[in-house]
Scaffold this motif. Structure first.
Motif, PDB file in Angstrom:
ATOM      1  N   GLN A   1     -83.849  29.754  25.181  1.00  0.00           N
ATOM      2  CA  GLN A   1     -84.067  28.368  25.601  1.00  0.00           C
ATOM      3  C   GLN A   1     -84.031  28.258  27.125  1.00  0.00           C
ATOM      4  OE1 GLN A   1     -80.801  26.690  23.356  1.00  0.00           O
ATOM      5  NE2 GLN A   1     -82.203  25.798  21.827  1.00  0.00           N
ATOM      6  N   GLN A   2     -83.121  28.964  27.749  1.00  0.00           N
ATOM      7  CA  GLN A   2     -83.016  28.941  29.205  1.00  0.00           C
ATOM      8  C   GLN A   2     -84.294  29.470  29.851  1.00  0.00           C
ATOM      9  OE1 GLN A   2     -79.269  30.662  30.639  1.00  0.00           O
ATOM     10  NE2 GLN A   2     -78.354  30.131  28.659  1.00  0.00           N
ATOM     11  N   ARG A   3     -84.856  30.534  29.298  1.00  0.00           N
ATOM     12  CA  ARG A   3     -86.092  31.104  29.859  1.00  0.00           C
ATOM     13  C   ARG A   3     -87.232  30.101  29.767  1.00  0.00           C
ATOM     14  NH1 ARG A   3     -84.899  35.517  26.617  1.00  0.00           N
ATOM     15  NH2 ARG A   3     -86.975  35.466  25.732  1.00  0.00           N
ATOM     16  N   VAL A   4     -87.304  29.353  28.664  1.00  0.00           N
ATOM     17  CA  VAL A   4     -88.332  28.316  28.523  1.00  0.00           C
ATOM     18  C   VAL A   4     -88.128  27.226  29.572  1.00  0.00           C
ATOM     19  CG1 VAL A   4     -89.230  26.477  27.023  1.00  0.00           C
ATOM     20  CG2 VAL A   4     -88.768  28.740  26.070  1.00  0.00           C
ATOM     21  N   LEU A   5     -86.896  26.753  29.725  1.00  0.00           N
ATOM     22  CA  LEU A   5     -86.616  25.680  30.682  1.00  0.00           C
ATOM     23  C   LEU A   5     -86.914  26.104  32.114  1.00  0.00           C
ATOM     24  CD1 LEU A   5     -83.345  24.229  29.127  1.00  0.00           C
ATOM     25  CD2 LEU A   5     -85.623  23.196  29.102  1.00  0.00           C
ATOM     26  N   LEU A   6     -86.809  27.399  32.395  1.00  0.00           N
ATOM     27  CA  LEU A   6     -87.139  27.921  33.723  1.00  0.00           C
ATOM     28  C   LEU A   6     -88.638  28.170  33.896  1.00  0.00           C
ATOM     29  CD1 LEU A   6     -84.173  30.387  34.392  1.00  0.00           C
ATOM     30  CD2 LEU A   6     -84.705  28.286  35.656  1.00  0.00           C
ATOM     31  N   GLY A   7     -89.415  27.885  32.866  1.00  0.00           N
ATOM     32  CA  GLY A   7     -90.866  28.030  32.988  1.00  0.00           C
ATOM     33  C   GLY A   7     -91.442  29.193  32.222  1.00  0.00           C
ATOM     34  N   GLY A   8     -90.722  29.663  31.228  1.00  0.00           N
ATOM     35  CA  GLY A   8     -91.244  30.765  30.417  1.00  0.00           C
ATOM     36  C   GLY A   8     -91.142  32.107  31.123  1.00  0.00           C
ATOM     37  N   ILE A   9     -90.077  32.279  31.900  1.00  0.00           N
ATOM     38  CA  ILE A   9     -89.909  33.535  32.634  1.00  0.00           C
ATOM     39  C   ILE A   9     -89.604  34.678  31.676  1.00  0.00           C
ATOM     40  CG2 ILE A   9     -89.155  32.366  34.743  1.00  0.00           C
ATOM     41  CD1 ILE A   9     -86.268  33.287  34.042  1.00  0.00           C
ATOM     42  N   GLY A  10     -89.884  35.877  32.113  1.00  0.00           N
ATOM     43  CA  GLY A  10     -89.626  37.067  31.310  1.00  0.00           C
ATOM     44  C   GLY A  10     -88.151  37.429  31.279  1.00  0.00           C
ATOM     45  N   ASN A  11     -87.826  38.303  30.357  1.00  0.00           N
ATOM     46  CA  ASN A  11     -86.450  38.729  30.159  1.00  0.00           C
ATOM     47  C   ASN A  11     -85.893  39.436  31.396  1.00  0.00           C
ATOM     48  OD1 ASN A  11     -84.405  38.517  28.239  1.00  0.00           O
ATOM     49  ND2 ASN A  11     -84.672  40.648  27.600  1.00  0.00           N
ATOM     50  N   THR A  12     -86.709  40.268  32.047  1.00  0.00           N
ATOM     51  CA  THR A  12     -86.256  40.996  33.235  1.00  0.00           C
ATOM     52  C   THR A  12     -85.916  40.031  34.362  1.00  0.00           C
ATOM     53  OG1 THR A  12     -87.600  42.899  32.621  1.00  0.00           O
ATOM     54  CG2 THR A  12     -86.897  42.773  34.918  1.00  0.00           C
ATOM     55  N   THR A  13     -86.785  39.058  34.603  1.00  0.00           N
ATOM     56  CA  THR A  13     -86.542  38.049  35.643  1.00  0.00           C
ATOM     57  C   THR A  13     -85.303  37.239  35.291  1.00  0.00           C
ATOM     58  OG1 THR A  13     -88.887  37.925  36.150  1.00  0.00           O
ATOM     59  CG2 THR A  13     -87.532  36.073  36.866  1.00  0.00           C
ATOM     60  N   TYR A  14     -85.161  36.868  34.028  1.00  0.00           N
ATOM     61  CA  TYR A  14     -83.992  36.106  33.582  1.00  0.00           C
ATOM     62  C   TYR A  14     -82.700  36.859  33.921  1.00  0.00           C
ATOM     63  CZ  TYR A  14     -80.539  34.078  30.414  1.00  0.00           C
ATOM     64  OH  TYR A  14     -79.405  33.514  29.892  1.00  0.00           O
TER      65      TYR A  14
END
Length: 133
Positions: free
Chosen positions: A38-51
């Motif tokens: 959910q956090q990755r979506v709220l940040l704009g659909g960032i990838g796991n590595t960037t997260y």
């Protein structure tokens, strides 16, 4: 020739601003009980590595879209803290509660924001600003 003075504005593109924004984001996500997905979506659909890089709170220049998203989340957080000033638990739980009002139409604010568009965050903030008055 007349000189026009520029207003001093905080450098939101600075690496320190990025770190501060990410710290706010992750603290709020913990209080809201959001999953990493959910956090990755709220940040704009960032990838796991960037997260995972962001989770380390680096000094990083965040993309404008990411800063805009976090800015809306800051406004949502602030409005909820004002609306539920006597009950922080209710403020943090509100995002999970079903809401019949537009734009949510029976869904929770979190479900609505998880559509992933910046506009969904903006709509949620506008709604709360209206409730708050």
């Amino acid at each position: 020739m007349e000189t026009v003075e520029r207003l001093e504005r905080p450098d939101t593109a600075s690496p320190e601003a990025g770190r501060v924004a990410l710290k706010f984001f992750f603290n709020t996500m913990e209080k809201w009980g959001c999953t990493p997905a959910q956090q990755r979506v709220l940040l704009g659909g960032i990838g796991n590595t960037t997260y995972h890089k962001y989770k380390k709170l680096p000094l990083v220049r965040l993309p404008r879209d990411t800063l805009e998203r976090i800015s809306y989340l800051m406004g949502i957080h602030k409005a909820l803290r004002i609306i539920f000033s006597n009950s922080p638990e209710r403020a943090y739980g509100w995002v999970h509660s079903a809401n019949a009002a537009p734009p949510f139409n029976g869904r929770s604010a979190l479900d609505y924001m998880l559509n992933g568009r910046v506009m969904d965050l903006a709509d949620t903030r506008r709604y709360l600003d209206g409730v708050r008055g």
